[in-house]
Structure formats: C-alpha cells, structure tokens
Design an enzyme around this catalytic site. Structure first.
Site, PDB file in Angstrom:
ATOM      1  N   HIS A 108      -6.110  -8.331   4.847  1.00 49.25           N
ATOM      2  CA  HIS A 108      -5.108  -7.375   4.350  1.00 49.25           C
ATOM      3  C   HIS A 108      -4.308  -7.880   3.164  1.00 49.25           C
ATOM      4  O   HIS A 108      -3.327  -7.261   2.784  1.00 49.25           O
ATOM      5  CB  HIS A 108      -4.163  -6.971   5.486  1.00 49.25           C
ATOM      6  CG  HIS A 108      -4.752  -5.942   6.379  1.00 49.25           C
ATOM      7  ND1 HIS A 108      -5.954  -6.122   6.999  1.00 49.25           N
ATOM      8  CD2 HIS A 108      -4.334  -4.705   6.734  1.00 49.25           C
ATOM      9  CE1 HIS A 108      -6.235  -5.048   7.712  1.00 49.25           C
ATOM     10  NE2 HIS A 108      -5.274  -4.166   7.568  1.00 49.25           N
ATOM     11  N   ASP A 109      -4.725  -8.995   2.589  1.00 50.33           N
ATOM     12  CA  ASP A 109      -3.993  -9.495   1.432  1.00 50.33           C
ATOM     13  C   ASP A 109      -3.851  -8.385   0.386  1.00 50.33           C
ATOM     14  O   ASP A 109      -4.829  -7.736   0.020  1.00 50.33           O
ATOM     15  CB  ASP A 109      -4.730 -10.690   0.822  1.00 50.33           C
ATOM     16  CG  ASP A 109      -3.876 -11.400  -0.206  1.00 50.33           C
ATOM     17  OD1 ASP A 109      -3.216 -12.372   0.173  1.00 50.33           O
ATOM     18  OD2 ASP A 109      -3.849 -10.959  -1.376  1.00 50.33           O
ATOM     19  N   GLY A 174      -4.597  -9.518  10.173  1.00 48.57           N
ATOM     20  CA  GLY A 174      -5.004 -10.762  10.825  1.00 48.57           C
ATOM     21  C   GLY A 174      -3.843 -11.718  11.032  1.00 48.57           C
ATOM     22  O   GLY A 174      -2.901 -11.749  10.230  1.00 48.57           O
ATOM     23  N   VAL A 175      -3.935 -12.531  12.079  1.00 55.13           N
ATOM     24  CA  VAL A 175      -2.844 -13.482  12.348  1.00 55.13           C
ATOM     25  C   VAL A 175      -2.834 -14.644  11.340  1.00 55.13           C
ATOM     26  O   VAL A 175      -1.818 -15.301  11.157  1.00 55.13           O
ATOM     27  CB  VAL A 175      -2.878 -14.060  13.783  1.00 55.13           C
ATOM     28  CG1 VAL A 175      -2.741 -12.961  14.826  1.00 55.13           C
ATOM     29  CG2 VAL A 175      -4.141 -14.897  14.022  1.00 55.13           C
ATOM     30  N   GLY A 177      -3.223 -14.714   7.879  1.00 51.37           N
ATOM     31  CA  GLY A 177      -2.349 -14.449   6.739  1.00 51.37           C
ATOM     32  C   GLY A 177      -0.963 -14.024   7.183  1.00 51.37           C
ATOM     33  O   GLY A 177       0.045 -14.508   6.670  1.00 51.37           O
ATOM     34  N   ILE A 235      -5.931 -22.410   9.148  1.00 50.71           N
ATOM     35  CA  ILE A 235      -5.369 -22.287  10.498  1.00 50.71           C
ATOM     36  C   ILE A 235      -6.495 -21.943  11.458  1.00 50.71           C
ATOM     37  O   ILE A 235      -7.135 -20.897  11.341  1.00 50.71           O
ATOM     38  CB  ILE A 235      -4.305 -21.161  10.574  1.00 50.71           C
ATOM     39  CG1 ILE A 235      -3.124 -21.439   9.654  1.00 50.71           C
ATOM     40  CG2 ILE A 235      -3.855 -20.933  12.022  1.00 50.71           C
ATOM     41  CD1 ILE A 235      -2.187 -22.522  10.129  1.00 50.71           C
ATOM     42  N   TYR A 467       3.873  -9.272   0.957  1.00 49.77           N
ATOM     43  CA  TYR A 467       3.581  -8.114   0.104  1.00 49.77           C
ATOM     44  C   TYR A 467       3.254  -8.652  -1.287  1.00 49.77           C
ATOM     45  O   TYR A 467       3.946  -8.410  -2.266  1.00 49.77           O
ATOM     46  CB  TYR A 467       4.775  -7.142   0.072  1.00 49.77           C
ATOM     47  CG  TYR A 467       5.159  -6.547   1.417  1.00 49.77           C
ATOM     48  CD1 TYR A 467       4.229  -6.461   2.456  1.00 49.77           C
ATOM     49  CD2 TYR A 467       6.441  -6.043   1.650  1.00 49.77           C
ATOM     50  CE1 TYR A 467       4.581  -5.902   3.684  1.00 49.77           C
ATOM     51  CE2 TYR A 467       6.791  -5.476   2.873  1.00 49.77           C
ATOM     52  CZ  TYR A 467       5.862  -5.418   3.885  1.00 49.77           C
ATOM     53  OH  TYR A 467       6.204  -4.864   5.083  1.00 49.77           O
TER      54      TYR A 467
HETATM   55  C1  LIG Z   1      -2.084  -1.659   5.785  1.00 54.53           C
HETATM   56  C2  LIG Z   1      -1.185  -2.861   5.786  1.00 54.53           C
HETATM   57  C3  LIG Z   1      -0.081  -2.897   6.617  1.00 54.53           C
HETATM   58  C4  LIG Z   1       0.777  -3.994   6.637  1.00 54.53           C
HETATM   59  N1  LIG Z   1       1.863  -3.997   7.463  1.00 54.53           N
HETATM   60  C5  LIG Z   1       2.671  -5.076   7.503  1.00 54.53           C
HETATM   61  C6  LIG Z   1       3.788  -5.140   8.385  1.00 54.53           C
HETATM   62  O1  LIG Z   1       4.044  -4.224   9.165  1.00 54.53           O
HETATM   63  N2  LIG Z   1       4.583  -6.238   8.354  1.00 54.53           N
HETATM   64  C7  LIG Z   1       4.328  -7.281   7.530  1.00 54.53           C
HETATM   65  O2  LIG Z   1       5.065  -8.251   7.574  1.00 54.53           O
HETATM   66  N3  LIG Z   1       3.261  -7.266   6.696  1.00 54.53           N
HETATM   67  C8  LIG Z   1       2.436  -6.196   6.668  1.00 54.53           C
HETATM   68  N4  LIG Z   1       1.366  -6.194   5.828  1.00 54.53           N
HETATM   69  C9  LIG Z   1       1.126  -7.355   4.965  1.00 54.53           C
HETATM   70  C10 LIG Z   1       0.371  -8.446   5.712  1.00 54.53           C
HETATM   71  O3  LIG Z   1       1.260  -9.123   6.569  1.00 54.53           O
HETATM   72  C11 LIG Z   1      -0.205  -9.457   4.715  1.00 54.53           C
HETATM   73  O4  LIG Z   1      -1.070  -8.810   3.823  1.00 54.53           O
HETATM   74  C12 LIG Z   1      -0.921 -10.602   5.437  1.00 54.53           C
HETATM   75  O5  LIG Z   1      -1.000 -11.714   4.585  1.00 54.53           O
HETATM   76  C13 LIG Z   1      -2.300 -10.185   5.876  1.00 54.53           C
HETATM   77  O6  LIG Z   1      -2.909 -11.164   6.638  1.00 54.53           O
HETATM   78  P1  LIG Z   1      -4.477 -11.051   6.911  1.00 54.53           P
HETATM   79  O7  LIG Z   1      -4.887 -12.229   7.681  1.00 54.53           O
HETATM   80  O8  LIG Z   1      -4.795  -9.711   7.438  1.00 54.53           O
HETATM   81  O9  LIG Z   1      -5.042 -11.069   5.417  1.00 54.53           O
HETATM   82  P2  LIG Z   1      -6.100 -11.998   4.678  1.00 54.53           P
HETATM   83  O10 LIG Z   1      -6.422 -11.267   3.430  1.00 54.53           O
HETATM   84  O11 LIG Z   1      -7.214 -12.362   5.581  1.00 54.53           O
HETATM   85  O12 LIG Z   1      -5.260 -13.286   4.365  1.00 54.53           O
HETATM   86  C14 LIG Z   1      -4.081 -13.280   3.581  1.00 54.53           C
HETATM   87  C15 LIG Z   1      -3.889 -14.656   2.953  1.00 54.53           C
HETATM   88  O13 LIG Z   1      -3.828 -15.644   3.981  1.00 54.53           O
HETATM   89  C16 LIG Z   1      -4.932 -16.557   3.879  1.00 54.53           C
HETATM   90  N5  LIG Z   1      -5.449 -16.806   5.223  1.00 54.53           N
HETATM   91  C17 LIG Z   1      -5.927 -15.903   6.101  1.00 54.53           C
HETATM   92  N6  LIG Z   1      -6.301 -16.505   7.240  1.00 54.53           N
HETATM   93  C18 LIG Z   1      -6.067 -17.819   7.087  1.00 54.53           C
HETATM   94  C19 LIG Z   1      -6.245 -18.951   7.931  1.00 54.53           C
HETATM   95  N7  LIG Z   1      -6.749 -18.833   9.169  1.00 54.53           N
HETATM   96  N8  LIG Z   1      -5.905 -20.147   7.431  1.00 54.53           N
HETATM   97  C20 LIG Z   1      -5.402 -20.279   6.183  1.00 54.53           C
HETATM   98  N9  LIG Z   1      -5.195 -19.243   5.351  1.00 54.53           N
HETATM   99  C21 LIG Z   1      -5.524 -18.016   5.797  1.00 54.53           C
HETATM  100  C22 LIG Z   1      -5.938 -15.848   2.986  1.00 54.53           C
HETATM  101  O14 LIG Z   1      -6.793 -16.757   2.347  1.00 54.53           O
HETATM  102  C23 LIG Z   1      -5.048 -15.074   2.047  1.00 54.53           C
HETATM  103  O15 LIG Z   1      -4.553 -15.914   1.051  1.00 54.53           O
HETATM  104  C24 LIG Z   1       0.502  -5.102   5.800  1.00 54.53           C
HETATM  105  C25 LIG Z   1      -0.617  -5.068   4.973  1.00 54.53           C
HETATM  106  C26 LIG Z   1      -1.451  -3.961   4.944  1.00 54.53           C
HETATM  107  C27 LIG Z   1      -2.625  -3.941   4.022  1.00 54.53           C
END
Ligand SMILES: Cc1cc2nc3c(=O)[nH]c(=O)nc-3n(C[C@H](O)[C@H](O)[C@H](O)COP(=O)(O)OP(=O)(O)OC[C@H]3O[C@@H](n4cnc5c(N)ncnc54)[C@H](O)[C@@H]3O)c2cc1C
Ligand SMILES: *[C@@H]1O[C@H](CO)[C@@H](O)[C@H](O)[C@H]1NC(C)=O
Ligand SMILES: *[C@@H]1O[C@H](CO)[C@@H](O)[C@H](O)[C@H]1NC(C)=O
Ligand SMILES: *[C@@H]1O[C@H](CO)[C@@H](O)[C@H](O)[C@H]1NC(C)=O
Ligand SMILES: *[C@@H]1O[C@H](CO)[C@@H](O)[C@H](O)[C@H]1NC(C)=O
Length: 527
Positions: A108-109, A174-175, A177, A235, A467
């Site tokens: 969700h980045d 995902g947890v 990011g 992580i 964000y």
């Molecule tokens: C539809 C939508 C709704 C949202 N709602 C909220 C909300 O209610 N509250 C809020 O606070 N935020 C919200 N967000 C933002 C969200 O918290 C961030 O986008 C978050 O970083 C997403 O994490 P991800 O693991 O899903 O994303 P990813 O794209 O998988 O990761 C995000 C970043 O973290 C890194 N990363 C992921 N996993 C790991 C790991 N295991 N180890 C090291 N680095 C890692 C990635 O490389 C990337 O740089 C929302 C985003 C979207 C698109």
C-alpha cells in the site's frame, strides 16, 4: 455503506508490458543457488522474472496503486520466499550484484516504493510469510512481516471478543510498512498508534543477520517503530501488545452536504473532536464524488468504544450541532466495527477481511498535513472550491488528542503528538492511466497543498510518513544526501530525523536498505 475510502472505487483491468534484463535475473538466480542448497527447480518455485508467463499476473496483483503500470520500473525479479533463509540469500545476492532490494508486505505504499522504481531492483514479496500467533495469556501476538491488518484483526477476534489492536482502517494494508511507519486508526485517541504497541521484533540486517530487540539494540528498535523499516532491514515479525476492547461498540455515519450546513459543522468539529473523551473518534470524510456534482458531501464517520446509551448523551452534551440520534447509530462487536469502517456491511462474513487485494485499486495521489489551529470557515470554503474543480477528490480529517497527547515527540520517530488537533489527507483518484491524464491529477494535488499553506502546521510543515509523498524535497534518485533528504525528513520526523540518520549510519553503513525516501547516511555527500 461504501464509505471507507478503501472501498469506493472500481477495479481496473490492467495490462502489463514487461521489459526484461535476462542476464541480471539469471545471475541473481545463480547466486541464490549458491547461497541456498536448493536445486534450480526449487528456485523457480519462488522466483518470477519478466520472461516467465506468471510474471504479469503476479506483478499486477502486487501493485495496489495502478498509477505506474504503464511506466518502466518493474522489478527484475520477484521473490516469494517461504523461509527466512531465502530472504537472507536475497539480501546477500542483491548486495553482491549492486541491486536494490524492495520488500513488500501489503503493497500500500503511496508512491509504490515496494514494487516500483526507476533503479534496477529485486522485490521480495512476503505473502508467504504471514502467520499470526495470539497469546491471550500475556495479551500479545507475534505477527509475521507479510500479514495484513485484516488477517491480524480476524485472528484476534477468533481468539477473544474483548481484545483488539489499534491500527489502520483498510484491511489489505500490510503490517510491514504500516506498523513501521506509525499506523493510525479508529482507536488512535484511546490507544495511540500501532507502532506504540510493538514490544519486540525480528529484523534481518544488511549482512543477512537476524536480530531480536535485544541484539538490534534500543536505538534500532526505536527507529523501526515509526521511522520506516525499509531504511534498516527486513521485518520478519513483530511482537505486539493487544488492547482490551468492550464487547459492544457503536458506529455511525452522518452525511451532510454543503447545503445542509457541512462547513459550519466541520468548523465546529475542529474545536470539539480532539477534546472528546478518548473512547470516541469522529473523523470527517469530505468528498466530491463525480464531475457533475456541485456539492461536497462530508460524512462524520465514527466509532465509539461503548454502547449507544452512553454515546447519545455524550454527543448531546459535547457536540449538539451534529444532532446525532440513536437511529443513526449501530451497535456491533469490535471486529464488526472493522468491517463497518472498511466499507463492508456488518452482517457480511468476517472472512472478507482476509482478502489481500484492496477494494480501492484505482490510481491515486495523496498528501498530508497536520492542523494546530482551527481553520476559519472561509478557509474551508476555499478548499471545497478546489475539490469541486476535479472529480474524485477527497479530504479526510482525523482527530488527534487523547492518548496521542500523552506520548512525547521523541518516544518513537513519529513526532506528531500533543498540539495537533487533527491530520488531513488530500486524495485524488482517477481511472485513465495515460501519462497525460495523470499529470493533471498530480497538478491538482499540488494545487490543494499550496492553497492550504496558511492553515496548517509550519516550520516544518509536517507530514505523515505513511502517507508518503515524493513531491516533498523532490528527490527522485535511488540515493539521497542528508541535506536534500532533510526537507522531507524534517516534515515526517521533525526533531527525530537526525537521530534516525545517526542510527542508520551505524546500523546500515553501506546504505543497502534504501529507496527514494529512505533515511540517508549522516556523512553522505552534501551533509
Ligand atoms: C487504501 C489505503 C488505506 C490506508 N489507510 C491507512 C490508515 O487507515 N491509517 C494509516 O496510518 N495508514 C493508512 N494507509 C497508509 C499505509 O499505512 C502505508 O501505505 C503503509 O506503509 C503500507 O504498508 P504496506 O505494508 O501495506 O505497504 P508496502 O508497500 O508493502 O510497504 C510500505 C513500505 O514499507 C516497506 N516494507 C514493507 N514490509 C516491510 C518489511 N517486512 N520489512 C521492511 N520494510 C518493509 C516497503 O519496502 C515500503 O517501503 C493507507 C494506505 C492505503 C493505500
Ligand atoms: C496505459 O495508457 C493508455 C493510454 O496511453 C491507456 O489507454 C491505458 O488504459 C493505460 N493502461 C492502464 C493499465 O492503465
Ligand atoms: C478480493 O477483493 C477483490 C477486490 O474487491 C475482488 O476483486 C476479489 O474477487 C476478492 N477475492 C475474493 C477471493 O473474494
Ligand atoms: C539536491 O537538491 C538540489 C536542489 O534542489 C538538486 O539540484 C539536486 O539534484 C539534489 N540532489 C539529489 C541527490 O537529489
Ligand atoms: C547517487 O546516485 C547518482 C545517480 O545515480 C550517482 O551519480 C551518485 O554517484 C550516487 N551517489 C552516491 C553517494 O552513491
């Protein structure tokens, strides 16, 4: 109700064109073979390269924001590890071959940094590393780095009716990011951020070594709870502290158009929402839903940690202007409140929370701000004009206060605590992915951001790291110098930015874990 902003839009059919760089991917696989005692058949099972027929489908499923599908910048190779040793090997092989490694948890980045980049990179998708173990005895859970919030919430609810976890509203996040970047949701005012509830973690460093809290040290453990794990390692798992939730919570949605007095109500909300008892979060989602609409619809969207019998008198006393009535409210369990906020019906099967694809798969651009002084009505009215100038535009207002006021700015890298009335997010969504169309939408985001300057936090004008916004500080390179990065670094982390860079310099001195907005080394070029 399709209000959750993750649940409002159409799904697009994506077409992928892939550019291959065969020798690099071949060399990478050969390297994996030497690090892991696998045969090439086993390697084929966990890797996808542009020449394989499954690649378009896999990449497509990974890109939660289709904004980049028409551009070149896809991974040279997608690794779907089942075991930590495969991640360790990928780190060492990427390093040997001078490639970046991007890790994806929920994908969700906001800028696609986990799956898209102009620099050559390998992507590790943690979809197969996502088990969750709940321990009610000590009210904790171990959650692997690829798990989604929906999976976590679901598992907690199967184990207990009186436990929950304070994190974001979209189940497919995902947890990996989310928690490492902060993590705010509907229990923010009662319990703070997701990152405030981490008690231990397993992290793989740039040498492939696995650390727990003790061996990574308190500095690194501090950094990954809000500073973004992507700058420090991978992580593998978080240990989190669960929170108690009441058996009954109450949800409501109260929509108001401009004609129905939305501006006056939001104006008033600014004085009230951050000072309410911390059991209640009332956020406001103000939207222009289509080109033809002449009005903004603002929805007061809320979860109260208690029954309707306590909520109505509270609202009558503290926010009578909202005229909340029992018929606007629904009592439900905490896990149903997750469904409610995500835009599902509360009677729908909870298994919907396990779906890892966002219901919001349309191109979007977002920006964020923090507000410390109420915005005058004329300021809000000007913002509505900008929202009405473009279809599918949204402003989300999320109240702070409560528990957020009690945590110091340096407790974790997330500094936006006491003194913030609320957080704003500006969003624009679009369906035509041509580069020409996208330009206009990106321009819109810049325009609303510029307009809001006088009304939001200053020096620095703060922003929420989760964000993510690559417009900030304009650094489009795969590497960043400290002085350049301090533009966005101070917005996201304020006084904590320097400490993050110090920890980064010590823990990842070769700057292996990097992306377009990763924490830079202190001594890098222009510092
Ligand atoms: C539809 C939508 C709704 C949202 N709602 C909220 C909300 O209610 N509250 C809020 O606070 N935020 C919200 N967000 C933002 C969200 O918290 C961030 O986008 C978050 O970083 C997403 O994490 P991800 O693991 O899903 O994303 P990813 O794209 O998988 O990761 C995000 C970043 O973290 C890194 N990363 C992921 N996993 C790991 C790991 N295991 N180890 C090291 N680095 C890692 C990635 O490389 C990337 O740089 C929302 C985003 C979207 C698109
Ligand atoms: C890619 O761009 C073209 C126009 O240039 C557009 O028609 C198409 O829908 C885009 N593809 C996707 C998947 O967005
Ligand atoms: C998951 O959600 C997506 C998007 O809403 C949908 O297209 C898909 O069919 C769902 N998958 C399952 C298994 O329900
Ligand atoms: C740093 O910022 C300057 C001025 O904005 C810019 O010209 C330069 O390209 C940037 N350097 C990097 C590495 O991004
Ligand atoms: C940063 O990237 C640029 C462009 O790719 C490169 O020329 C420069 O040497 C890099 N600097 C560092 C310190 O790695």
């Amino acid at each position: 109700m399709e209000l959750g902003y993750c649940a409002m839009f159409l799904i697009l059919l994506l077409q992928i064109s892939c550019a291959a760089s065969t020798s690099v991917e071949k060399k990478f696989k050969e390297c994996l073979l030497t690090k892991l005692e696998y045969n090439s058949e086993s390697i084929e099972k966990i890797t996808f390269t542009p020449s394989s027929s499954l690649y378009p489908q896999v990449w497509n499923s990974l890109a939660q924001n289709p904004r980049w599908v028409n551009s070149s910048g896809k991974p040279l190779l997608i690794l779907r590890p089942f075991h930590e040793s495969e991640i360790q090997a990928a780190i060492l092989c990427s390093k040997e071959q001078g490639l970046q490694l991007r890790v994806r948890s929920g994908g969700h980045d906001y800028e696609g940094l986990s799956y898209f980049s102009k620099v050559p990179f390998i992507m590790a998708d943690l979809i197969n590393i996502r088990s969750i173990e709940i321990s009610l005895a000590d009210e904790t859970a171990w959650v692997q780095g690829g798990a989604s919030l929906g999976e976590l919430y679901y598992k907690i609810s199967k184990a207990s009716k009186v436990h929950g976890f304070p994190a974001g509203t979209c189940p497919s996040i995902g947890v990996g990011g989310h928690i490492s970047g902060g993590g705010q949701g509907m229990m923010l005012r009662k319990h703070g951020l997701a990152a405030d509830h981490v008690v231990d973690a397993y992290l793989i460093d740039g040498n492939g070594k696995i650390h727990d809290r003790k061996s990574m040290g308190e500095d690194v453990f501090w950094a990954i709870r809000g500073g973004g794990a992507a700058s420090f390692g991978v992580i593998l798992a978080w240990k989190i502290r669960l929170v108690k939730v009441p058996p009954i919570v109450t949800g409501f949605n109260v929509p108001r158009t401009l004609e129905e007095g939305a501006t006056k109500l939001i104006h008033r909300w600014q004085y009230i929402a951050h000072e309410l008892p911390d059991d209640v979060v009332i956020r406001v989602i103000a939207q222009n839903r289509d080109v033809k609409s002449k009005t903004i619809r603002a929805t007061f969207n809320s979860i109260f940690l208690g029954g309707v019998d306590r909520l109505i008198p509270l609202m009558n006393e503290r926010f009578p202007e909202l005229r909340l009535q029992a018929k606007d409210c629904t009592e439900m369990s905490w896990i149903q409140s997750i469904m409610f906020i995500a835009g599902y019906r509360i009677e729908d099967p909870l298994e919907l929370l396990l779906n890892r694809t966002t219901t919001f798969k349309t191109s979007f651009k977002a920006k964020s701000d923090f507000v410390k002084e109420p915005i005058p009505k004329s300021g809000l009215e000007g913002a509505w004009k900008i929202l009405l100038g473009e279809a599918l535009t949204t402003m989300i207002f999320e109240p702070y206060g409560g528990r957020m006021n009690e945590i110091s700015e340096s407790e974790t890298p997330f500094p936006h605590r006491k003194g913030n009335l609320y957080n704003i997010q500006y969003l624009v969504n679009w369906e035509d992915n041509s580069n020409e169309a996208a330009k206009g939408h990106l321009q819109w985001a810049k325009m609303v951001y510029k307009y809001m300057t006088p009304y939001v936090s200053k020096s620095p004008r703060a922003a929420y790291f989760n964000y993510k916004d690559l417009d900030l500080g304009k650094n489009k390179h795969g590497n960043t110098s400290y002085s350049n990065a301090s533009v966005w670094g101070k917005k996201y982390f304020m006084g904590n930015f320097r400490r993050l860079a110090q920890i980064k310099t010590r823990f990842d001195p070769q700057n292996f874990f990097r992306n377009e907005q990763s924490i830079p080394l202190l001594n890098s070029h222009h510092s």
